[in-house]
Structure formats: C-alpha cells, structure tokens
Design a protein around this motif. Structure first.
Motif, PDB file in Angstrom:
ATOM      1  N   ARG A 198       0.842  -1.188   0.000  1.00 47.90           N
ATOM      2  CA  ARG A 198       0.000   0.000   0.000  1.00 47.90           C
ATOM      3  C   ARG A 198       0.882   1.244   0.000  1.00 47.90           C
ATOM      4  N   MET A 199       1.923   1.226   0.801  1.00 47.82           N
ATOM      5  CA  MET A 199       2.850   2.365   0.847  1.00 47.82           C
ATOM      6  C   MET A 199       3.602   2.503  -0.467  1.00 47.82           C
ATOM      7  N   GLN A 200       3.804   1.392  -1.136  1.00 42.63           N
ATOM      8  CA  GLN A 200       4.463   1.455  -2.449  1.00 42.63           C
ATOM      9  C   GLN A 200       3.538   1.995  -3.525  1.00 42.63           C
ATOM     10  N   GLY A 201       2.280   2.222  -3.158  1.00 38.88           N
ATOM     11  CA  GLY A 201       1.378   2.856  -4.097  1.00 38.88           C
ATOM     12  C   GLY A 201       0.444   1.910  -4.829  1.00 38.88           C
ATOM     13  N   TYR A 202       0.376   0.668  -4.382  1.00 40.93           N
ATOM     14  CA  TYR A 202      -0.569  -0.258  -5.008  1.00 40.93           C
ATOM     15  C   TYR A 202      -1.978  -0.022  -4.485  1.00 40.93           C
ATOM     16  N   ASN A 203      -2.926  -0.392  -5.304  1.00 36.94           N
ATOM     17  CA  ASN A 203      -4.327  -0.395  -4.884  1.00 36.94           C
ATOM     18  C   ASN A 203      -4.570  -1.712  -4.160  1.00 36.94           C
ATOM     19  N   CYS A 204      -4.502  -1.656  -2.834  1.00 38.14           N
ATOM     20  CA  CYS A 204      -4.458  -2.889  -2.058  1.00 38.14           C
ATOM     21  C   CYS A 204      -5.821  -3.335  -1.573  1.00 38.14           C
ATOM     22  N   LEU A 205      -6.099  -4.605  -1.798  1.00 39.53           N
ATOM     23  CA  LEU A 205      -7.287  -5.224  -1.214  1.00 39.53           C
ATOM     24  C   LEU A 205      -6.860  -6.407  -0.371  1.00 39.53           C
ATOM     25  N   TRP A 206      -7.196  -6.328   0.902  1.00 39.95           N
ATOM     26  CA  TRP A 206      -7.041  -7.518   1.748  1.00 39.95           C
ATOM     27  C   TRP A 206      -8.445  -7.878   2.195  1.00 39.95           C
TER      28      TRP A 206
END
Length: 889
Positions: free
Chosen positions: A69-77
């Motif tokens: 997420r910090m790397q800029g991905y659109n994160c879904l957990w």
RNA sequence: GGGCGGAUAGCUCAGGUGGGAGAGCGUCGGCCUUACAAGCCGAAGGUCACAGGUUCAAGUCCUGUUCCGCCUACCA
C-alpha cells in the motif's frame, strides 16, 4: 510536549486503529487507476478465537499489504470467516446438551436457526481480534462462506460440475465418524500409530480342515463374506474354490484368490469384509461378493452381528475375543503396532463404512492445477513445497463431499419418490426433471466445508456474477498460509479457480511455518503450552508481538516461540520510543514540518547515517520482495538499534547541544528528522501502532504513515568515502572504550588519549574529528602524532591502522594486566596470520583463485603483519616496565 | 515402506548463487554518561552432528552414517 519515558501501547493502539478506519485507508477502490495488489484471508473458523498461528499468518499478510500500500498499489485484503460445518455444529450441540437437548429434539430448521443465532452472537469474536492485531483488511468486503452470494457460488459450482460429469453419487466405502455421524474425506482422517493386537482366527473348512486368518479387528469377522489368498501361494492352492464356515454365524464363505494378498503377512490368508474395509471392498467388487454391514452409523453392531447385535464395536471386539478364546477359534494374539484413523475434529476412531455419498472426480481437475505450478503461473514459496504439492496432486483420489450434518450448504439435489430420478438444480425445482412428479425431496446432506472454501478467491469477489472486483482483483497477488492446509485448501482452490475462472487463483503462495513452543511441541490447549496472542498483546503490545513473529519467520522452519522473545521486541519498541523522545527534545526549534535533506556540506555523521540508511532501505525492500520477513525485520532492528541509536544519536549530541553554529544544528536536525521518517516508514508494516504514534509527533508530511510513500534507496545520497572515515573514528572510539573496559576502569572516567599514525592525511582527519572521540570515548586531552616514538607508560590498541594509547596514569597503572591484554590480542592475530599465510603459500591457490580473492588475502596478510609488529613492539615496552616494577625480594 | 526438513555459541535460531561464523536471550566485568536500567560500555564463548568426496578454497555442493521432527502410504 514531552514523551513519557516508557512506551505505553494501550494508550495508542485503539486510537490509531479507529483513525485508520475513519479515514477508510483499508478500503480498496475498484475504480482506482493504481496497480492492484490483492490478498484473500485464509478465513478462520467462525467458532475460532485468535491463536498464535492466526497471529503469525495475519501479521505476515498485513506486513505485505501495508508495504505494498505504501508502495502505491491499490491494495485489497479481503477478510472473512468460514462456517466450519462440523466444528460449529459441535459447538452448538454442546450448548444444547447443557439444556439436556439433542439437535434431533429441535428438528433441522430450528437447529440451523439456532446455529445462525450463535453465529450472530459469537461469530464476530475473531474478527474483533484481528483488528486488535492491527490487520488492515477491507472490512467493507467482509465475507462469510454461508453468505447468500457465496452460497449461490457453491450451487453454481455443484451444478456445473454435475453437468460436466465431475460430480457423481455412488455407494462406496468412505471414512465415517460414528461420533459426528458423518462421512469424512480422506484428508479429514488423522492417522496415528497405536499399539494394537493381531488376532489369529481359525475358520473351519466345510469339508474338514481349517484356514487361519490374521486380523486387527476381530469384530469385523461377522461381516466376512470370503477368505482371500494369493493365487501363487502353494500352501493354499487346494483351498481356493472351496468353502469355509464362518464361526458364530455359520455362514458359508468362499476361499478366493487375489493378487492383493501378501503371502508373507500373517498366515497369508486374508478375511474379507467388503462393508468395513476399503480394500476388502475392492476385492469384493472384483469377485462379486456380498457386503454385509455389521456396524451401524453410531458404531454399534447391527442385527447382522447375530448374538453381538447392539454392542459397541470395541465392546464387541472384547467380547468376541473372549468367546473365541474359550471355544478355540482364537489361535493366538500378537502385539501389533499399526496406524489407526481418527476423526480430525473429535478424535474418534474412524470406521470405514459403506454408504451412498457424493464425490468429486478430481483427476481431470488436478491436471491443470499441476501444470499451472509447473509452468510457474503460480509460484510456491519456499519452493520445496512444490514437490509436496505435485506428489499429492498426482496421486489424488476422488473427494467425498457429502456430510451428514445440518450446518452447511445443502446439496442441491432432489430425489423423485415416483421414478427415483435425481434432479440437480441451482434453484429449488418444482418437480422431477425426469417424470415431472411433484413428489421430490431434497438430499438431506450438506457439502464439505472445504468445498465452499475452495471457491473463496472468486466467490468472495462476486462470482458467478461478472463483477468489477473480479476483473480487478482476480487472480490475487499472493496467498499466505500454513502448510497444514496445503491439500485441504490450496490445492482445491487451484483446481476450482482454474476450472471456473480459467486462471490461477493467486500468483504466489507463501507457505509459512507452524508456531510451536520452546520444546518444539505444537501448541494445544490440552497440552497447556499455548501462548495466547491476546494475552501477549495485553502485556507487551501488538507491535512487540508482530515484530517477534516476523523476525522469527524464517523460510522453511518452524517457529519456536517464547515469551522472552516477545519481551525483547517490547524492549525494541521502547528503544524506538526513547529515540523519538530524544529527538523531540532536540527539535523544539525545528522550523516547520518539512522532511528534507541537509543543505550544503552535511557533517560526517550525517553522511555516514545517510549511507547506512540507503543500504538498509535496499536490504529491507529486497527481503520483502523475496518474502524473507525475518531478514527485513532483522535488518531494521540492526539499523535502528545499533546504527541509528548506538552511534548516530550519540555522535550528533555535540551538534545539537551547541548554539554557536545554527546551520550545523539545523542540518543535523534535518538529517535526524529525515532518517527517522524513513525508518519509521520501513518499520510501519511490522509495527504499525508505535510508528504511527511517533511519526505523527515528529515533523512529517502527510496524513498518516499508512498511506505514506515507501522509501526509495536511490533518493538517499550515499557517500562511501565519508562513511569509511566515520567508521575509522568509530573504530578508535571502540578501542578507547575497550582499553578502559579491559583495564577495569569506569567508562565515565575521563582519560587522555594519544593517537599515532603514519599517514598525514589520516592524522588530519582524526584531528578534524577529535570532537567525536572526545565525547563518545570520554576523552579529555586528545593528541594526534605523526610517527615518532610511542609513549611508554600507556595501554595500547590498534584500530584500523591507528595506534591508540591511553597513558597508565589515567588508568589503574597495571603493566601486567596490559601485558596479558596485549598477549591475548597478539595470539589472535598470529592465529589469523598463520591461516592467511598458509593460503598464500599455496601455489594452487595463487594460480586458480580469482585475482580479487588473492589480492584480498594479500592485503589481509599485510594488515595482520603490521598489527603484529605494533603489538610486539608494545609488548616489549610493557615488559620493560614490568621488569622495573618487579618488587625486589 | 516412500518422501521432506533439521542437527551452527549455554538456550532458541539466522546464515539466496562456495572465499569474513553471526543475532536475540543468557553468562562475566564495569557504569544511574542530562532519550532509554525494558538502558549504556566492554568481554568471554563455536573441530558449524559424524565419515568420506569434489574444489585452490566447504557451515555452504555430492555420497554415506547416526540421532530428531513432520508428511504420506493398501500388508490385513
């Protein structure tokens, strides 16, 4: 605002978690232009409460998700829970039992309603506990395997597989738990080695004589319908085709020949019980034998058992053995160690049982799942698990999916009372699809819980509807799980994902270890060796627990957890906290909230720590990319404690405590803030709470660490030359401290130091940096001399070519102690030197080893030679002193 | 029976592609040095299970042995 001396997790954890939720940082936006990164949680049982395995599993997932997420991905957990058929039913049944009720007393509908009520009331416990762990799941997307949507997916899959001929119904031997009163799949049977007995039974032949069979389960003889021998067995040649008389029941059973029989085991004659043994069943099929059930669903002897009817199967074994002993049927009993199957839920001995069940034909599904891993479309990490996966997949057997319980997905099959036909439908049918009769009734069984779990990666994203979620987040990026459910779950998700989505369910599968206690035992409540994660969170804070689990999570090895280890992580939190406390105390005049690199020419410590930081960023990032959680955590620990705190903060104190040079002070503050900012960012995935708390108090840019950018090594200026200079100064400081320590002098006692070097440039460098040596070495007067005679009455050490002298008058003047110290040092050097020289005198080494390796060895030899010379010189000086000091006697 | 993993400091364990033996805890000695005693400084401690082999060089690669652990299996 000054910080308290000790970090208090309780004061911050709840606050920040609420803040993150309010800001909706964990929510994945399906319309985001960012590259997706998705994980589906291994859904814990809805009956469960958080144990260490969950804590590890979810910590690792959260580390990955927060980092990406910090790397800029659109994160879904994506979080959720599993309805856990048998387990949940057992829990509710136990509750009923307290009221003196059985589920049958309530009836099916009422019972299921009751389970739902239980779920609503207690099912959220583990979800709440995951939040305490800091899990950054998208709670808006929480799923439950019995949700309407997921149930629809289950029906869709069942019907499609049935129509494709991949699901069938048939009468076979399955594993039966008489306690749970349901069928189990092969995987749900736990085999345990047990001390049993091998009973030899005498069966008379119809025409006289006898045949002796060996069995571990004499009670099943009541269901025998044949005796089998190996066709090649000379001993029984004449028996084949004749009849034996079954004792007790007097049934005539044939002696048959089958290759399956091992002539070397027992007597070479095998009793055949087709209804209660999987292999006997196969033999029975081959020879057209009758299958007589002598044990019922509850493990009691049936009417077919004649005089033993109604007895429990183990009671019957006891009784029949006694009876046979009396009447001579029993030839002998031998102790015999063998493995016995137990129900993985309740531990009851499983009964092989002939019954009509539903099965998935797995071979056609397994093939693409094998290929996907072979082709690398899904990677299994660490790779040694690939082999295990292949082995199981290649020898896969059909999967029994029907369960005779009430809690679960009802099998969407209806039976016609008129024509006997089976109607399989997505929606409840009005009539039989064969004869249109309205007299149809739904199958009473439910599906194996793992059947719905197998669909988890796509059913949770909306399948069978074509949703945007599916489009964006499937295949998921990685699955994080323990090896204990590799077959149960991972393999089956692979099969179902490939079959219904046409693509693998995840790009990577990271398999982590099991958490054990210090003795290497699996933690279990009955053993009483559990370390409760929630208790640890109470005592040491969530961050300490998470960090401990991460730093212990080395690939391919189980984790032996001890409370001590968590304690030391707690200490690490406190260390970080106090570094923040120190920083804040020295930033009161820091202008604004900016995080910037120093201006102009930064100080030596600044350049050094920035170089170190750059290295650390690279290392941590690389480790995370390779799922080496322990290495990432270790690198951070080392950087924070032993570089940043031990050295950098100490080195900059003189700069911070002075006001004469405001630019120097400001630059130092800038570097301090800059480095602290970066290390907090890197630490955040591991220790989300304390890092957020500190970051928010320090000068910072942005709303929250959760959405702060991950540091990039390239952004941090490195200066290797400056770094080397700093390391030399540090070496000198360590040498001074070493002398003091070894000579038994208090570390705070000021001493004078003389540094002697050969190189003018080095001399200038040391003079320039005298400040650090003075302040960190507790040095009063510092003199740097270029060559010349070394001082006599002094203790000496050599650090990176620099001779360090502390005059005896500043220490306890003890030349003997100094001599011993020097000797110890010299011994070490000589030993090393010998080793290096042996290498260098080996012609093969000089010829074959790469040039740079030889060069390195030569350099090492030269350095050691120099060291030796200096040490020997000192030794002579000191010995001179000792001989003078010798009291006359 | 087959397969996999492990054996490194007193304890628990790290040591991708062979070339410096490391960490945490514990131990010993000294320190309340104005961030931290949950701390600071210093030190001790290891034929990397055993035996061979490959290599200039092996904790690291190969073979065998011993002892643990796990998975898996149709010898009743």
């Amino acid at each position: 605002m000054e910080l308290p001396k000790v970090y208090d997790p309780k004061a911050v954890e709840e606050k920040w978690y609420q803040f993150w939720l309010e800001k909706r940082y964990f929510h994945a936006d399906v319309d985001s232009p960012k590259e997706p990164f998705s994980i589906v949680i291994p859904p814990p049982n809805v009956t469960g409460s958080l144990h260490m395995g969950h804590a590890l599993n979810n910590t690792l997932q959260d580390v990955l998700v927060r980092w990406r997420r910090m790397q800029g991905y659109n994160c879904l957990w994506l979080p959720g829970t599993d309805h856990a058929g048998i387990a949940t039913q057992n829990v509710v049944e136990r509750e009923l039992a307290k009221e003196g009720l059985r589920r049958q007393d309530l009836g099916r509908d009422e019972f299921v309603k009751r389970v739902w009520r239980w779920k609503e009331k207690y099912g959220g416990v583990i979800i709440h506990q995951l939040k305490r762990l800091g899990a950054s799941c998208d709670w808006d997307r929480e799923r439950f395997t019995m949700d309407e949507g997921l149930s629809q997916a289950v029906r869709e899959v069942f019907v499609r597989l049935y129509e494709e001929g991949l699901i069938y119904r048939g009468n076979y031997i399955i594993n039966w738990c008489p306690r749970c009163r349901t069928a189990l799949s092969d995987l749900e049977v736990e085999h345990r080695e047990e001390e049993g007995h091998l009973y030899y039974l005498r069966y008379p032949m119809e025409e006289g004589g006898e045949i002796v069979v060996a069995t571990t389960r004499p009670e099943t003889m009541l269901g025998d319908t044949a005796v089998a021998v190996n066709p090649a067995d000379e001993r029984y040649k004449d028996y084949v085709g004749r009849w034996a008389i079954l004792p007790v029941l007097g049934r005539k059973i044939p002696v048959i020949a089958d290759d399956y029989v091992d002539p070397d085991f027992g007597t070479g004659a095998l009793k055949i019980t087709p209804a209660h043994d999987p292999y006997d069943f196969e033999i029975g099929q081959r020879h057209g034998l009758q299958a007589v059930k002598v044990i019922d669903e509850e493990g009691r002897m049936t009417d077919e058992a004649g005089p033993y009817r109604g007895l429990d199967r183990f009671e019957c074994r006891q009784r029949i053995t006694e009876d046979f002993e009396r009447d001579g049927t029993l030839v002998k009993v031998e102790p015999y160690r063998h493995s016995v199957g137990h129900c993985y839920r309740c531990g009851t001995v499983v009964e092989p049982f002939l019954s009509v069940q539903w099965f998935v034909r797995t071979k056609p599904l397994a093939k693409p799942a094998i290929e996907a891993v072979k082709e690398g479309r899904t990677r299994i990490i660490p790779p040694q698990w690939e082999k295990v996966y292949f082995e199981w997949m290649e020898s896969i057997r059909d999967w029994c999916i029907s369960r005779q319980i009430w809690w679960g997905h009802r099998i969407p099959a209806w039976y016609c009372k008129d024509c006997g036909g089976v109607t399989v439908r997505r929606e409840t049918p009005e009539s039989c699809s064969h004869c249109s009769s309205k007299a149809i009734e739904q199958d009473g069984d439910v599906l194996d819980t793992w059947f719905s779990s197998a669909l988890w990666p796509f059913s949770t994203l909306g399948w069978p509807s074509k949703t945007k979620d599916l489009e964006v987040f499937y295949p998921t990026s990685v699955l994080v799980t323990g090896f204990d459910i590799l077959f149960f779950w991972v393999a089956r998700m692979m099969m179902m994902g490939l079959h219904f989505m046409g693509d693998v369910p995840f790009r990577d599968v990271y398999i982590h270890a099991l958490v054990r206690d210090m003795e290497g035992q699996k933690m279990s409540k009955t053993k009483g060796n559990v370390i409760d994660p929630l208790e640890m969170i109470e005592r040491y804070g969530t961050d300490a627990l998470r960090f401990t689990l991460a730093v212990l999570a080395a690939q391919g090895r189980d984790i032996r957890l001890s409370e001590q280890r968590i304690e030391s992580s707690r200490n690490f939190c406190n260390k970080l906290w106090n570094a923040a406390r120190f920083s804040l105390m020295n930033l009161t005049d820091y202008p604004g909230d900016g995080v910037e690199l120093p201006e102009g020419e930064p100080s030596l410590p600044d350049r050094w720590i920035l170089t170190e930081l750059r290295g650390a960023i690279g290392e941590v990032t690389r480790a995370l990319e390779e799922y080496r959680f322990n290495e990432a955590a270790q690198a951070l620990y080392h950087f924070v404690w032993h570089r940043f705190c031990d050295w950098y903060l100490e080195l900059i104190k003189p700069f911070l405590y002075q006001r004469e040079d405001p630019q120097l002070r400001l630059n130092t503050q800038r570097t301090l803030v800059y480095v602290f900012d970066k290390l907090l960012k890197m630490l955040h995935p591991f220790m989300p709470f304390i890092t957020e708390e500190i970051w928010q108090r320090l000068p910072h840019v942005g709303e929250s660490l959760v959405v702060a950018p991950w540091p990039e090594a390239e952004d941090v200026p490195a200066d290797e030359a400056a770094s080397r200079k700093m390391e030399r100064v540090m070496g000198v400081i360590t040498a001074v401290r070493n002398i003091r320590g070894e000579m038994g002098v208090s570390p705070t006692r000021r001493v004078n130091v003389i540094l002697r070097v050969e190189d003018e440039e080095v001399a200038g460098e040391l003079r320039q940096n005298a400040l650090f040596i003075r302040s960190l070495g507790f040095v009063d007067g510092l003199q740097v001399v270029l060559g010349g005679a070394p001082p006599e009455a002094a203790a000496a050490a050599i650090a990176q070519g620099v001779e360090v002298f502390v005059p005896f008058k500043d220490l306890v003047p003890d030349p003997q102690r100094e001599e011993a110290r020097l000797l110890k040092e010299l011994r070490k050097v000589l030993q090393e030197l010998e080793f290096v020289q042996r290498k260098l005198s080996n012609r093969a080494f000089l010829e074959r080893a790469p040039r740079e390796v030889v060069l390195k060895e030569r350099q090492k030899a030269a350095e050691l030679e120099e060291l030796r010379g200096k040490l020997e010189g000192r030794l002579r000086v000191v010995r001179e002193l000792t001989s003078h000091d010798e009291p006359p006697c």
